[in-house]
Enzyme design. Structure first.
Site, PDB file in Angstrom:
ATOM      1  N   HIS A  50      -1.103   6.296  12.967  1.00 18.80           N
ATOM      2  CA  HIS A  50      -2.119   5.243  12.828  1.00 18.80           C
ATOM      3  C   HIS A  50      -1.995   4.288  14.001  1.00 18.80           C
ATOM      4  CE1 HIS A  50       1.384   3.394  10.946  1.00 18.80           C
ATOM      5  NE2 HIS A  50       0.779   2.223  10.889  1.00 18.80           N
TER       6      HIS A  50
ATOM      7  N   HIS B  37      -1.420   1.022  14.493  1.00 23.89           N
ATOM      8  CA  HIS B  37      -0.618  -0.201  14.625  1.00 23.89           C
ATOM      9  C   HIS B  37       0.306  -0.122  15.845  1.00 23.89           C
ATOM     10  CE1 HIS B  37      -1.212  -1.378  10.129  1.00 23.89           C
ATOM     11  NE2 HIS B  37      -2.181  -1.828  10.897  1.00 23.89           N
TER      12      HIS B  37
ATOM     13  N   HIS C 108      -3.035   2.314   4.005  1.00 23.19           N
ATOM     14  CA  HIS C 108      -2.373   1.350   4.906  1.00 23.19           C
ATOM     15  C   HIS C 108      -3.362   0.962   6.023  1.00 23.19           C
ATOM     16  CE1 HIS C 108       0.915  -0.527   7.100  1.00 23.19           C
ATOM     17  NE2 HIS C 108       0.667   0.230   8.150  1.00 23.19           N
TER      18      HIS C 108
ATOM     19  N   HIS D 288       9.694   3.956   8.935  1.00 20.53           N
ATOM     20  CA  HIS D 288      10.513   2.738   8.876  1.00 20.53           C
ATOM     21  C   HIS D 288      11.761   2.957   8.023  1.00 20.53           C
ATOM     22  CE1 HIS D 288       7.799  -0.272  10.759  1.00 20.53           C
ATOM     23  NE2 HIS D 288       6.841   0.510  10.293  1.00 20.53           N
TER      24      HIS D 288
ATOM     25  N   ASP E 256       3.299  -0.961  16.405  1.00 15.89           N
ATOM     26  CA  ASP E 256       4.669  -0.455  16.266  1.00 15.89           C
ATOM     27  C   ASP E 256       4.684   1.077  16.095  1.00 15.89           C
ATOM     28  OD1 ASP E 256       3.554  -0.952  13.644  1.00 15.89           O
ATOM     29  OD2 ASP E 256       5.541  -0.666  12.781  1.00 15.89           O
ATOM     30  N   HIS E 257       3.519   1.730  16.329  1.00 17.46           N
ATOM     31  CA  HIS E 257       3.438   3.200  16.278  1.00 17.46           C
ATOM     32  C   HIS E 257       2.827   3.788  17.550  1.00 17.46           C
ATOM     33  CE1 HIS E 257       4.534   3.283  11.964  1.00 17.46           C
ATOM     34  NE2 HIS E 257       4.119   2.034  12.090  1.00 17.46           N
TER      35      HIS E 257
ATOM     36  N   ASP F 123       3.306   5.165   7.959  1.00 16.80           N
ATOM     37  CA  ASP F 123       3.437   4.064   7.005  1.00 16.80           C
ATOM     38  C   ASP F 123       2.611   4.327   5.739  1.00 16.80           C
ATOM     39  OD1 ASP F 123       4.914   2.890   8.988  1.00 16.80           O
ATOM     40  OD2 ASP F 123       3.542   1.220   9.359  1.00 16.80           O
TER      41      ASP F 123
HETATM   42 FE    FE Z   1       4.686   0.408  10.932  1.00 10.36          FE
HETATM   43 ZN    ZN Z   2       1.623   0.302  10.158  1.00  7.61          ZN
END
Ligand code: FE
Ligand code: ZN
Length: 256
Positions: free
Chosen positions: A57, A59, A115, A172, A61-62, A134
């Protein structure tokens, strides 16, 4: 055919990127690289050459490491069609039912909104490995940032239907906090208590709690158990449908 070799790359405070390497062809995918540096260092250490990025996805942090990795290695970036405009450098857009080849290994793509609206998961059947970002966490699930409880429950049902031995590679290391919350939902669940013990021991030893198996998640993850009589009884939600139970557990977790 030999299975994928999978390596954790711990990133930021609690993210895992993964390197998935096909020993037959040398092809290597980085799943959800938040930043490039640790991924490049791991590739160097392992002697693997990056050929693909798989994004679950959009975001940061990905996908934060996408462009630097692409510039450094010339890899192809695979990401969700529905999030193509917000996924840096995407070359191959995928959605439900698509197949992605990483050398001689094949992943099936699942659309798992909740998410984010365009969240996807990658399932390598022959290696029994699921990269679910996530959407599903060990003993938890992602927050509903963009989608509805109904969408997330149906996404989790899709993942829950995979074979019991499926290895759940989530993005995570949240398992310890998730275990604390899950125990407030089903304090009498023996499988959950055993998993929580095991998680504490792993973290004390500085080891990852990921991957878990789908069997473990089905027995202990409250977000996969919204239609289970034991959980419904434990939460006092008798008479509610699974989506309502799921939504209520998700609400409780948001303020835990
Ligand atoms: Fe994440
Ligand atoms: Zn995420």
């Amino acid at each position: 055919m030999p299975s994928l070799e999978i390596q954790h790359v711990p990133i930021l405070s609690d993210n895992y990127a993964y390197l998935a390497h096909d020993p037959g062809t040398g092809a290597t995918a980085a799943v959800d690289p938040a930043v490039a540096g640790p991924v490049l260092a791991a590739l160097d250490r392992l002697g693997w050459k990056l050929t693909h990025i798989l994004n679950t996805h959009h975001h940061d942090d990905h996908v934060g490491g996408n462009m630097e990795l692409k510039r450094a290695t010339g890899c192809k970036i695979v990401g969700s069609r529905a999030e193509a405009s917000s996924t840096p450098g995407v070359d191959v857009e995928v959605g439900e039912g698509d197949l992605v080849a990483i050398g001689g290994q094949t992943a099936r793509v699942f659309s798992v909104p909740g998410h984010t609206c365009g969240h996807v998961a990658y399932w390598f059947e022959d290696s029994q490995a699921l990269f679910c970002g996530d959407a599903l966490f060990s003993l938890g699930c992602g927050r509903l940032f963009e989608g509805t409880a109904e969408q997330m429950w149906s996404s989790l049902n899709k993942l829950r239907a995979l074979p019991d031995g499926t290895l759940v590679y989530c993005a995570h290391e949240y398992t310890s906090a998730n275990a604390d919350f899950a125990l407030t939902i089903e304090p009498g669940n023996a499988a959950l208590k055993a998993r929580a013990e095991n998680v504490r021991a792993l973290r004390r030893a500085g080891k990852p709690t990921v991957p878990s198996t789908m069997t473990e998640e089905k027995a202990a993850n409250p977000f996969l158990r919204a239609d289970h009589p034991d959980l419904i009884e434990a939460t006092g939600l008798a008479g509610k449908d699974a989506v309502s139970v799921f939504a209520e557990i998700r609400r409780r977790k948001d303020s835990f």
